[in-house]
Scaffold this motif. Structure first.
Motif, PDB file in Angstrom:
ATOM      1  N   ALA A  39       0.841  -1.199   0.000  1.00  0.00           N
ATOM      2  CA  ALA A  39       0.000   0.000   0.000  1.00  0.00           C
ATOM      3  C   ALA A  39       0.876   1.249   0.000  1.00  0.00           C
ATOM      4  O   ALA A  39       0.592   2.221  -0.707  1.00  0.00           O
ATOM      5  N   PHE A  40       1.949   1.218   0.783  1.00  0.00           N
ATOM      6  CA  PHE A  40       2.861   2.362   0.823  1.00  0.00           C
ATOM      7  C   PHE A  40       3.568   2.535  -0.516  1.00  0.00           C
ATOM      8  O   PHE A  40       3.701   3.653  -1.017  1.00  0.00           O
ATOM      9  N   GLU A  41       4.026   1.433  -1.096  1.00  0.00           N
ATOM     10  CA  GLU A  41       4.757   1.525  -2.364  1.00  0.00           C
ATOM     11  C   GLU A  41       3.861   2.049  -3.491  1.00  0.00           C
ATOM     12  O   GLU A  41       4.337   2.733  -4.393  1.00  0.00           O
ATOM     13  N   ALA A  42       2.581   1.726  -3.435  1.00  0.00           N
ATOM     14  CA  ALA A  42       1.657   2.192  -4.465  1.00  0.00           C
ATOM     15  C   ALA A  42       1.401   3.688  -4.350  1.00  0.00           C
ATOM     16  O   ALA A  42       1.234   4.376  -5.360  1.00  0.00           O
ATOM     17  N   ASN A  43       1.386   4.188  -3.110  1.00  0.00           N
ATOM     18  CA  ASN A  43       1.082   5.600  -2.886  1.00  0.00           C
ATOM     19  C   ASN A  43       1.882   6.093  -1.682  1.00  0.00           C
ATOM     20  O   ASN A  43       1.353   6.152  -0.572  1.00  0.00           O
ATOM     21  N   SER A  45       3.206   7.922   1.261  1.00  0.00           N
ATOM     22  CA  SER A  45       2.795   9.056   2.084  1.00  0.00           C
ATOM     23  C   SER A  45       3.269   8.801   3.506  1.00  0.00           C
ATOM     24  O   SER A  45       3.591   7.671   3.873  1.00  0.00           O
ATOM     25  N   GLU A  46       3.297   9.863   4.284  1.00  0.00           N
ATOM     26  CA  GLU A  46       3.773   9.756   5.670  1.00  0.00           C
ATOM     27  C   GLU A  46       2.897   8.800   6.482  1.00  0.00           C
ATOM     28  O   GLU A  46       3.395   7.995   7.263  1.00  0.00           O
ATOM     29  N   GLU A  47       1.602   8.888   6.272  1.00  0.00           N
ATOM     30  CA  GLU A  47       0.665   8.045   7.026  1.00  0.00           C
ATOM     31  C   GLU A  47       0.853   6.561   6.695  1.00  0.00           C
ATOM     32  O   GLU A  47       0.904   5.713   7.593  1.00  0.00           O
ATOM     33  N   LEU A  48       0.976   6.252   5.409  1.00  0.00           N
ATOM     34  CA  LEU A  48       1.176   4.856   5.007  1.00  0.00           C
ATOM     35  C   LEU A  48       2.555   4.355   5.416  1.00  0.00           C
ATOM     36  O   LEU A  48       2.722   3.166   5.701  1.00  0.00           O
ATOM     37  N   PHE A  49       3.528   5.263   5.464  1.00  0.00           N
ATOM     38  CA  PHE A  49       4.863   4.873   5.934  1.00  0.00           C
ATOM     39  C   PHE A  49       4.801   4.443   7.392  1.00  0.00           C
ATOM     40  O   PHE A  49       5.383   3.432   7.775  1.00  0.00           O
ATOM     41  N   ARG A  50       4.077   5.216   8.202  1.00  0.00           N
ATOM     42  CA  ARG A  50       3.952   4.860   9.620  1.00  0.00           C
ATOM     43  C   ARG A  50       3.243   3.524   9.789  1.00  0.00           C
ATOM     44  O   ARG A  50       3.627   2.705  10.628  1.00  0.00           O
ATOM     45  N   ALA A  51       2.218   3.288   8.988  1.00  0.00           N
ATOM     46  CA  ALA A  51       1.477   2.022   9.075  1.00  0.00           C
ATOM     47  C   ALA A  51       2.357   0.842   8.667  1.00  0.00           C
ATOM     48  O   ALA A  51       2.373  -0.202   9.330  1.00  0.00           O
ATOM     49  N   ALA A  52       3.115   1.019   7.591  1.00  0.00           N
ATOM     50  CA  ALA A  52       3.995  -0.056   7.124  1.00  0.00           C
ATOM     51  C   ALA A  52       5.119  -0.308   8.123  1.00  0.00           C
ATOM     52  O   ALA A  52       5.457  -1.458   8.424  1.00  0.00           O
ATOM     53  N   SER A  53       5.677   0.768   8.647  1.00  0.00           N
ATOM     54  CA  SER A  53       6.751   0.644   9.627  1.00  0.00           C
ATOM     55  C   SER A  53       6.256  -0.071  10.884  1.00  0.00           C
ATOM     56  O   SER A  53       6.947  -0.928  11.447  1.00  0.00           O
ATOM     57  N   SER A  54       5.056   0.257  11.302  1.00  0.00           N
ATOM     58  CA  SER A  54       4.459  -0.390  12.472  1.00  0.00           C
ATOM     59  C   SER A  54       4.229  -1.877  12.212  1.00  0.00           C
ATOM     60  O   SER A  54       4.499  -2.718  13.078  1.00  0.00           O
ATOM     61  N   ALA A  55       3.747  -2.204  11.027  1.00  0.00           N
ATOM     62  CA  ALA A  55       3.501  -3.607  10.680  1.00  0.00           C
ATOM     63  C   ALA A  55       4.810  -4.393  10.661  1.00  0.00           C
ATOM     64  O   ALA A  55       4.864  -5.541  11.118  1.00  0.00           O
ATOM     65  N   LYS A  69      16.329  -7.763   8.754  1.00  0.00           N
ATOM     66  CA  LYS A  69      15.404  -7.621   7.626  1.00  0.00           C
ATOM     67  C   LYS A  69      14.417  -6.495   7.900  1.00  0.00           C
ATOM     68  O   LYS A  69      14.106  -5.704   7.008  1.00  0.00           O
ATOM     69  N   ALA A  70      13.948  -6.412   9.131  1.00  0.00           N
ATOM     70  CA  ALA A  70      13.017  -5.342   9.495  1.00  0.00           C
ATOM     71  C   ALA A  70      13.684  -3.982   9.297  1.00  0.00           C
ATOM     72  O   ALA A  70      13.095  -3.062   8.715  1.00  0.00           O
ATOM     73  N   SER A  71      14.906  -3.868   9.755  1.00  0.00           N
ATOM     74  CA  SER A  71      15.637  -2.614   9.623  1.00  0.00           C
ATOM     75  C   SER A  71      15.864  -2.273   8.151  1.00  0.00           C
ATOM     76  O   SER A  71      15.688  -1.124   7.732  1.00  0.00           O
ATOM     77  N   LYS A  74      12.537  -1.160   6.494  1.00  0.00           N
ATOM     78  CA  LYS A  74      12.139   0.189   6.904  1.00  0.00           C
ATOM     79  C   LYS A  74      13.038   1.245   6.258  1.00  0.00           C
ATOM     80  O   LYS A  74      12.567   2.310   5.858  1.00  0.00           O
ATOM     81  N   ALA A  75      14.319   0.936   6.119  1.00  0.00           N
ATOM     82  CA  ALA A  75      15.239   1.878   5.480  1.00  0.00           C
ATOM     83  C   ALA A  75      14.872   2.070   4.005  1.00  0.00           C
ATOM     84  O   ALA A  75      14.906   3.190   3.482  1.00  0.00           O
ATOM     85  N   ARG A  76      14.507   0.989   3.346  1.00  0.00           N
ATOM     86  CA  ARG A  76      14.117   1.088   1.935  1.00  0.00           C
ATOM     87  C   ARG A  76      12.838   1.902   1.774  1.00  0.00           C
ATOM     88  O   ARG A  76      12.713   2.705   0.842  1.00  0.00           O
ATOM     89  N   LEU A  77      11.905   1.695   2.687  1.00  0.00           N
ATOM     90  CA  LEU A  77      10.664   2.469   2.625  1.00  0.00           C
ATOM     91  C   LEU A  77      10.941   3.950   2.889  1.00  0.00           C
ATOM     92  O   LEU A  77      10.374   4.827   2.230  1.00  0.00           O
ATOM     93  N   ALA A  78      11.811   4.218   3.848  1.00  0.00           N
ATOM     94  CA  ALA A  78      12.137   5.605   4.185  1.00  0.00           C
ATOM     95  C   ALA A  78      12.804   6.306   3.007  1.00  0.00           C
ATOM     96  O   ALA A  78      12.556   7.494   2.757  1.00  0.00           O
ATOM     97  N   SER A  79      13.634   5.569   2.271  1.00  0.00           N
ATOM     98  CA  SER A  79      14.304   6.192   1.125  1.00  0.00           C
ATOM     99  C   SER A  79      13.300   6.519   0.018  1.00  0.00           C
ATOM    100  O   SER A  79      13.474   7.484  -0.719  1.00  0.00           O
TER     101      SER A  79
END
Length: 82
Positions: A39-43, A45-55, A69-71, A74-79
């Protein structure tokens, strides 16, 4: 889901049943993590990043994925967010 145990010993039968339940629970948790990431990769946003990071953190805490792997995830998503 009914389990036809191969074991004869009561404790082994119980473990087989618990393994099936735990497998379903773990699979659902991993699936939720993957869904949040997609969901984050498709769109992005800060909100989806927090949700993905939490998951990802929840999956790591429960031992479904390794902490490195978790780290890395999360780093890839943050970039992608930056």
């Amino acid at each position: 889901m009914e389990v036809k145990p191969l074991a004869n010993i009561k404790s082994a039968i119980k473990r087989a049943e618990l393994n099936v339940k735990q497998n379903e629970k773990n699979s659902a948790q991993k699936s939720a993590m993957r869904t949040a990431i997609k969901a984050f990769e498709a769109n992005p946003s800060e909100e989806l990043f927090r949700a993905a990071s939490s998951a990802i953190d929840k999956a790591e805490t429960k031992g479904l994925i390794h902490k490195n792997k978790a780290s890395r995830d999360k780093a890839r998503l943050a970039s992608k967010l930056a």
